[in-house]
Design an enzyme around this catalytic site. Sequence first.
Site: not given
Ligand code: 4GY
Length: 259
Positions: A121, A174, A159, A94
Amino acid sequence: MRFDIVTLFPEIFDAVTRHGVTARACQRGLWQMHAWNPREVTTDAHRTVDDRPYGGGPGMVMLADPLIKSVQRARAARAEAGALQAAPVILLSPTGRRFEQSMARDLASSEGAILICGRYEGVDQRFIDACVTDEWSLGDFVLSGGEIGALAIVDATVRLLPGALNHGQSAVQDSFDAALSGMLDCPHYTRPEVYEGQAVPAPLLSGHHAQIARWRREQSLRITAQRRPDLIAAARAAGTLSAQDERFLAERGLAPTED
Ligand code: 4GY
């Protein structure tokens, strides 16, 4: 094109190798996928891939060493298979850059990437510092692992590979593609002509190509103005709205204001 996926759950990727457009593209030899499980490179009896965070707090953190070894395995396999370029190592998180269509397009014209799927985590920062070249995010929400992000990247990229879609025109029509100049897609209809009292819009039944194209363009403009005024502003700035488009938006009171 080749994707190497570092993941504790390789079976999740059957979703793209076994089903639909991406599976057919795989059978056609347009791309391949290899999964690398950090658990396989551990040497302790418990095959440990995580540990408690320094500084305390809830949850576990993925160990740097099994991740680094997994990336090394992926790199070696790519080199062995004749890769010319050093693959980007992309962590799904994130905190990453928001993934968008232009990034899929860039990937589709490359040799592929090594995708890192974290769990728990998070992952030890020293792995990120040592190995990761890019961090990408699907959006502002938290998943329980990077796998769904990696699947999205693989699917959106594969794709676009020449020959992946049966109907050659589909990819360029698209939402977000250049052919629609950054507008959202228009509504689609198929048989029957009337379903529970709801008829297919008349222009689509007219048989007149120009009328159909105009109707679709106007629907795209209307939906985009209502849902994503930022995309209208971007198209205007890029000079991809015609005088006819601007007239349609103005007549309907759809020209977005500054907010
Ligand atoms: N949002 N976009 C995401 C995500 C989980 C802890 C690293 C997101 O791409 N991936 O939320 N990933 C985390 C959980 C370790 C990845």
